[in-house]
Write an enzyme that holds these catalytic residues in place. Structure first.
Site, PDB file in Angstrom:
ATOM      1  N   ASN A   1      -9.793   8.427  10.582  1.00 45.98           N
ATOM      2  CA  ASN A   1      -8.785   7.383  10.698  1.00 45.98           C
ATOM      3  C   ASN A   1      -7.586   8.005  11.405  1.00 45.98           C
ATOM      4  O   ASN A   1      -6.762   8.678  10.780  1.00 45.98           O
ATOM      5  CB  ASN A   1      -8.430   6.900   9.280  1.00 45.98           C
ATOM      6  CG  ASN A   1      -7.362   5.818   9.291  1.00 45.98           C
ATOM      7  OD1 ASN A   1      -6.777   5.512  10.337  1.00 45.98           O
ATOM      8  ND2 ASN A   1      -7.103   5.249   8.135  1.00 45.98           N
TER       9      ASN A   1
ATOM     10  N   ARG B   1     -12.097   4.455  12.407  1.00 46.33           N
ATOM     11  CA  ARG B   1     -11.319   3.243  12.200  1.00 46.33           C
ATOM     12  C   ARG B   1     -10.571   2.957  13.493  1.00 46.33           C
ATOM     13  O   ARG B   1      -9.846   3.820  13.999  1.00 46.33           O
ATOM     14  CB  ARG B   1     -10.322   3.445  11.067  1.00 46.33           C
ATOM     15  CG  ARG B   1      -9.427   2.246  10.911  1.00 46.33           C
ATOM     16  CD  ARG B   1      -8.279   2.544   9.989  1.00 46.33           C
ATOM     17  NE  ARG B   1      -7.453   1.359   9.830  1.00 46.33           N
ATOM     18  CZ  ARG B   1      -6.159   1.394   9.574  1.00 46.33           C
ATOM     19  NH1 ARG B   1      -5.527   2.553   9.452  1.00 46.33           N
ATOM     20  NH2 ARG B   1      -5.477   0.284   9.437  1.00 46.33           N
TER      21      ARG B   1
ATOM     22  N   HIS C   1      -6.105  -4.999   8.464  1.00 48.76           N
ATOM     23  CA  HIS C   1      -6.636  -4.606   7.145  1.00 48.76           C
ATOM     24  C   HIS C   1      -7.999  -5.253   6.898  1.00 48.76           C
ATOM     25  O   HIS C   1      -8.410  -5.423   5.747  1.00 48.76           O
ATOM     26  CB  HIS C   1      -5.715  -5.060   5.986  1.00 48.76           C
ATOM     27  CG  HIS C   1      -4.398  -4.365   5.907  1.00 48.76           C
ATOM     28  ND1 HIS C   1      -3.258  -5.001   5.482  1.00 48.76           N
ATOM     29  CD2 HIS C   1      -4.032  -3.094   6.174  1.00 48.76           C
ATOM     30  CE1 HIS C   1      -2.249  -4.155   5.488  1.00 48.76           C
ATOM     31  NE2 HIS C   1      -2.697  -2.979   5.919  1.00 48.76           N
TER      32      HIS C   1
ATOM     33  N   ARG D   1       8.359  -3.276   6.956  1.00 44.66           N
ATOM     34  CA  ARG D   1       8.281  -4.400   7.916  1.00 44.66           C
ATOM     35  C   ARG D   1       8.762  -5.689   7.268  1.00 44.66           C
ATOM     36  O   ARG D   1       8.481  -5.940   6.095  1.00 44.66           O
ATOM     37  CB  ARG D   1       6.831  -4.595   8.380  1.00 44.66           C
ATOM     38  CG  ARG D   1       6.341  -3.479   9.264  1.00 44.66           C
ATOM     39  CD  ARG D   1       4.866  -3.654   9.601  1.00 44.66           C
ATOM     40  NE  ARG D   1       4.168  -2.416   9.366  1.00 44.66           N
ATOM     41  CZ  ARG D   1       2.879  -2.321   9.063  1.00 44.66           C
ATOM     42  NH1 ARG D   1       2.122  -3.400   8.992  1.00 44.66           N
ATOM     43  NH2 ARG D   1       2.317  -1.160   8.861  1.00 44.66           N
TER      44      ARG D   1
ATOM     45  N   VAL E   1       0.182  -0.874  -4.118  1.00 50.47           N
ATOM     46  CA  VAL E   1       0.978  -1.703  -5.025  1.00 50.47           C
ATOM     47  C   VAL E   1       0.053  -2.621  -5.835  1.00 50.47           C
ATOM     48  O   VAL E   1       0.171  -2.723  -7.064  1.00 50.47           O
ATOM     49  CB  VAL E   1       2.009  -2.544  -4.241  1.00 50.47           C
ATOM     50  CG1 VAL E   1       2.790  -3.451  -5.175  1.00 50.47           C
ATOM     51  CG2 VAL E   1       2.955  -1.645  -3.448  1.00 50.47           C
TER      52      VAL E   1
ATOM     53  N   GLU F   1     -11.501   1.728   2.129  1.00 54.30           N
ATOM     54  CA  GLU F   1     -11.768   1.469   3.549  1.00 54.30           C
ATOM     55  C   GLU F   1     -12.696   2.523   4.135  1.00 54.30           C
ATOM     56  O   GLU F   1     -13.531   2.212   4.980  1.00 54.30           O
ATOM     57  CB  GLU F   1     -10.438   1.425   4.318  1.00 54.30           C
ATOM     58  CG  GLU F   1      -9.647   0.176   3.985  1.00 54.30           C
ATOM     59  CD  GLU F   1      -8.197   0.236   4.440  1.00 54.30           C
ATOM     60  OE1 GLU F   1      -7.406   0.912   3.767  1.00 54.30           O
ATOM     61  OE2 GLU F   1      -7.876  -0.394   5.450  1.00 54.30           O
TER      62      GLU F   1
HETATM   63  P1  AMP Z   1      -1.070   2.275   0.379  1.00 55.01           P
HETATM   64  O1  AMP Z   1      -0.457   1.920   1.704  1.00 55.01           O
HETATM   65  O2  AMP Z   1      -2.169   1.344  -0.036  1.00 55.01           O
HETATM   66  O3  AMP Z   1      -1.442   3.720   0.244  1.00 55.01           O
HETATM   67  O4  AMP Z   1       0.082   2.038  -0.706  1.00 55.01           O
HETATM   68  C1  AMP Z   1       1.220   2.865  -0.769  1.00 55.01           C
HETATM   69  C2  AMP Z   1       2.280   2.208  -1.637  1.00 55.01           C
HETATM   70  O5  AMP Z   1       1.747   1.915  -2.931  1.00 55.01           O
HETATM   71  C3  AMP Z   1       3.468   3.108  -1.945  1.00 55.01           C
HETATM   72  O6  AMP Z   1       4.433   3.021  -0.928  1.00 55.01           O
HETATM   73  C4  AMP Z   1       4.002   2.528  -3.249  1.00 55.01           C
HETATM   74  O7  AMP Z   1       4.944   1.513  -2.960  1.00 55.01           O
HETATM   75  C5  AMP Z   1       2.802   1.881  -3.885  1.00 55.01           C
HETATM   76  N1  AMP Z   1       2.355   2.551  -5.108  1.00 55.01           N
HETATM   77  C6  AMP Z   1       1.557   3.622  -5.227  1.00 55.01           C
HETATM   78  N2  AMP Z   1       1.382   3.938  -6.536  1.00 55.01           N
HETATM   79  C7  AMP Z   1       2.099   3.034  -7.245  1.00 55.01           C
HETATM   80  C8  AMP Z   1       2.331   2.810  -8.635  1.00 55.01           C
HETATM   81  N3  AMP Z   1       1.799   3.583  -9.571  1.00 55.01           N
HETATM   82  N4  AMP Z   1       3.135   1.775  -8.975  1.00 55.01           N
HETATM   83  C9  AMP Z   1       3.686   0.977  -8.043  1.00 55.01           C
HETATM   84  N5  AMP Z   1       3.492   1.132  -6.734  1.00 55.01           N
HETATM   85  C10 AMP Z   1       2.713   2.144  -6.326  1.00 55.01           C
END
Ligand code: AMP
Length: 402
Positions: A10, A94, A183, A244, A334, A387
């Protein structure tokens, strides 16, 4: 011996994430990340998962993607899993933007690479890195099949009424201006897993999938096909994200140009990098925002409320698009980890059949799970996305079918 391993790459604008997966049992053999490529502070984090060994780190400048991929190949080779291994079946890449033509996983050839390059104007941050990743991998293993899996692919099934913007058709067509969605690999994987969790075939369920990571997107999935998604020409449209803005009146751009004297590039940077949660409160990590909210921080509270308000609007909109909904599904950083976000997003939607069980929601876990009470007409689920596994599955299936 039939080779069963897939190296998934990726390549981002300044990073390369990778996983080596054995499709015989879907196990991860190694994972890693090369980051800050091109800077003095480049780093490579490598973790062999088969046979122990533990994490390794390399620090020092990786001049470009070529150098990064070579370093990754060396680390894999040191674990006896190098790119020359006869067990390697395919490299799966990817690729962010496949446009209208590249809508299924595709074996890499020159014509395909040209098409990805042709799409650079609509994916200036991602497609160049994707092309470089593919070319470098080709150089390192010219005889090995390489497959590109596109982020836009799942959304290519969107009907025209969802994919078109209401602007002059000739202008739109001349410049390929339409809604592509992103996505897609995650939305495809998660909607299949969610159907499994509901004990049904994907063709039997209608889902609202909420991929809430640093980037975030929603999709309305009818019977396994995407009917609408919140990202558009670029990954800027839709939900409030880490940095964003998501949806915005396009006239804001003209206004900032005329009144604030900002250039196109400055507005681009503002909306992509200095907006969303970060722009609203100075933090883009939901964990930090929740901590600040607990301390009574008003800016963090408002950022959270704006984030949730937008999410709710999309749940309502996609409910209306689908007519009937079997489940609302949360995924990504999140979506998988933040119980308060999930709770707030469906709060007050009981009339739509939606509810979250407090205990199930708070329970956590790495498995796909339902978090709605048994009486809920519309289920609420958490389904961890994967992914890399999906790219491996699709790449392996393509070479196995040849
Ligand atoms: P991703 O782009 O899917 O890797 O998601 C990253 C985002 O997930 C981070 O910037 C956080 O805002 C959120 N995140 C990761 N772990 C947690 C958690 N335990 N609680 C709340 N938000 C989280």
């Amino acid at each position: 011996m039939t080779p069963t391993r897939v190296l998934v790459l990726n390549s981002g604008s300044s990073s390369v994430k990778y996983q080596l997966i054995d499709m015989a049992d879907r196990s991860r053999l190694a994972v890693g990340l090369a980051e800050r490529i091109g800077e003095e502070t480049s780093a490579l984090h490598h973790e062999p998962l088969a046979g122990g060994g533990g994490k390794r780190e390399r620090h020092g400048r990786l001049a470009d993607h070529d150098a990064a991929l070579e370093a990754i190949a060396e680390e894999l080779a040191a674990d006896g899993m190098g790119l020359d291994s006869p067990e390697l079946a395919v490299i799966g890449h990817r690729v962010v933007h496949g446009g209208l033509k590249l809508t299924v996983p595709t074996l890499v050839d020159d014509a395909m690479l040209k098409e990805i390059e042709r799409l650079i104007p609509v994916a200036p941050l991602h497609n160049p890195a994707n092309v470089t990743g593919i070319r470098t991998a080709q150089r390192l293993r010219p005889d090995l099949p390489q497959v590109a899996v596109f982020d836009t692919a799942f959304h290519s099934a969107m009907p025209e009424h969802a994919a078109r913007y209401a602007i002059d058709v000739e202008t739109a067509d001349a410049h390929r201006v339409r809604r592509y969605g992103f996505h897609g690999t995650s939305h495809a994987y998660v909607s299949r897993k969610a159907a499994e969790l509901l004990g049904k075939d994907p063709s039997e369920v209608n889902l609202i999938v909420l991929h809430l990571g640093n980037g975030a997107s929603a999709s309305a999935v009818r019977g396994g096909r995407c009917e609408d998604t919140s990202m558009g020409l670029t990954p800027l449209e839709g939900l409030v994200m880490g940095t964003r803005s998501g949806d915005i009146d396009p006239a804001v751009v003209f206004h900032l140009g005329r009144v604030a004297g900002m250039s196109m590039d400055e507005v681009d940077e503002l909306l992509n990098k200095r907006s969303g949660l970060l722009g609203l409160c100075g933090d883009n990590d939901m964990r930090q925002i929740r901590r600040r909210m607990a301390e009574g921080d008003a800016a963090a509270r408002l950022a959270f409320d704006i984030y949730i308000h937008r999410l709710k609007k999309y749940i309502g909109a996609y409910y209306a698009v689908l007519g009937t909904v079997d489940a609302v599904v949360f995924t990504a950083g999140v979506g998988e980890n933040s119980a308060p976000v999930r709770e707030a997003a469906v709060a007050g939607l009981e009339e739509l059949g939606l509810a979250v069980d407090g205990e199930l929601n708070a329970a956590g876990g790495k498995e796909a799970r339902l978090i709605s009470p048994s009486y809920a007409r519309v289920k609420v689920a958490v389904v961890p996305t994967d992914e890399e596994l999906e790219i491996a599955e699709q790449s392996y299936a393509l070479v196995a079918s040849r």
